[in-house]
Scaffold this motif. Structure first.
Motif, mmCIF file in Angstrom:
data_model
loop_
_atom_site.group_PDB
_atom_site.id
_atom_site.type_symbol
_atom_site.label_atom_id
_atom_site.label_comp_id
_atom_site.label_asym_id
_atom_site.label_seq_id
_atom_site.Cartn_x
_atom_site.Cartn_y
_atom_site.Cartn_z
ATOM 1 N N ALA A 103 34.681 30.526 34.015
ATOM 2 C CA ALA A 103 34.088 31.769 33.537
ATOM 3 C C ALA A 103 35.168 32.811 33.237
ATOM 4 O O ALA A 103 36.098 33.005 34.013
ATOM 5 C CB ALA A 103 33.103 32.312 34.568
ATOM 6 N N SER A 108 35.174 36.063 33.323
ATOM 7 C CA SER A 108 34.605 37.332 33.770
ATOM 8 C C SER A 108 35.676 38.410 33.818
ATOM 9 O O SER A 108 36.847 38.125 34.096
ATOM 10 C CB SER A 108 33.982 37.163 35.160
ATOM 11 O OG SER A 108 34.944 36.645 36.063
ATOM 12 N N PRO A 109 35.324 39.647 33.536
ATOM 13 C CA PRO A 109 36.318 40.728 33.585
ATOM 14 C C PRO A 109 36.729 41.015 35.025
ATOM 15 O O PRO A 109 36.028 40.654 35.981
ATOM 16 C CB PRO A 109 35.566 41.921 32.983
ATOM 17 C CG PRO A 109 34.122 41.625 33.247
ATOM 18 C CD PRO A 109 33.988 40.135 33.149
ATOM 19 N N SER A 165 37.491 43.395 38.314
ATOM 20 C CA SER A 165 36.841 44.574 38.881
ATOM 21 C C SER A 165 37.588 45.820 38.399
ATOM 22 O O SER A 165 38.717 45.736 37.895
ATOM 23 C CB SER A 165 36.874 44.523 40.409
ATOM 24 O OG SER A 165 38.213 44.682 40.876
#
Length: 230
Positions: free
Chosen positions: A14, A16-17, A19
């Motif tokens: 994945a 995903s960006p 945090s």
């Protein structure tokens, strides 16, 4: 002896960006990275820290995944003195290229990293690392050097996150450093880096702080679709 097991192919993961805190840390490292010229402390860098910095450099992208870099770690004071003498000779030649006030400003810049930093790393590029035909280098033979510069940038940003200063020395004759370190002719010298802890960093690039040159406005450097189209 049993052969090492072959790693199973890994598929995509994945994307995903980060945090907010992780993202901000990346940008902080980029924005506060400095080319350190004189502010090094003499304290030695722990081996595990140096290992992390080299790991960050080795994780850099490279064309054709050729990984053309080598890292020569230099702590020997005699070798460092030889490097400083090579730099000093070239620096005098460089100073003579500037005139009047510009030359005076150039000479006022302190460039003592080689003698003050506890560690130097000479980063090189081996153009033969992946053979004569390299995926992605077929039409631009300099892509291996560009890849090596990515490794330098990775190391530099990781060093900033670790509280370690880095200075890139580029003022020397290639032949002098090549002879000093026994680097083969086919291997290109890309960077001499000085590394060490620092007590403080400039709040802006040192050359900007001392009036040598200011950062250009980003909007002046961006074109749309064609050269010169703003």
């Amino acid at each position: 002896m049993r052969p090492d097991p072959v790693a199973e192919p890994q598929g995509p993961v994945a994307a995903s960006p980060f945090s907010t805190e992780e993202r901000d840390a990346v940008y902080k490292a980029i924005e506060t990275r400095r080319d350190v010229r004189d502010q090094f402390l003499p304290d030695p860098l722990p081996d595990d820290l140096v290992g992390r910095l080299l790991g960050a450099a080795h994780a850099a992208p490279s064309v054709g995944f050729m990984q053309p870099w080598n890292f020569l770690l230099i702590r020997d004071r005699d070798v460092l003195q030889g490097a400083w003498e090579a730099f000093a000779r070239a620096n005098e030649e460089a100073a003579a290229l500037f005139a009047d006030e510009r030359q005076a400003l150039y000479r006022s810049l302190k460039l003592e990293g080689i003698r003050k930093a506890p560690l130097s790393i000479c980063v090189t590029c081996d153009p033969d690392r992946a053979g004569p035909v390299v995926l992605g280098r077929t039409h631009n033979p300099r892509m291996d050097v560009y890849s090596t510069v990515c490794a330098v940038q990775n190391l530099w940003l990781a060093a900033r996150a670790e509280g370690v200063g880095v200075g890139w020395v580029s003022i020397f004759h290639d032949r002098d450093v090549r002879a000093l370190l026994g680097i083969p002719e086919r291997v290109e010298i890309v960077a001499w880096l000085c590394l060490g802890y620092v007590s403080e960093l400039y709040d802006q690039p040192e050359l900007a702080a001392k009036g040598w040159r200011q950062r250009l406005p980003l909007e002046d450097l961006v074109f749309r679709d064609r050269w010169g189209n703003r």
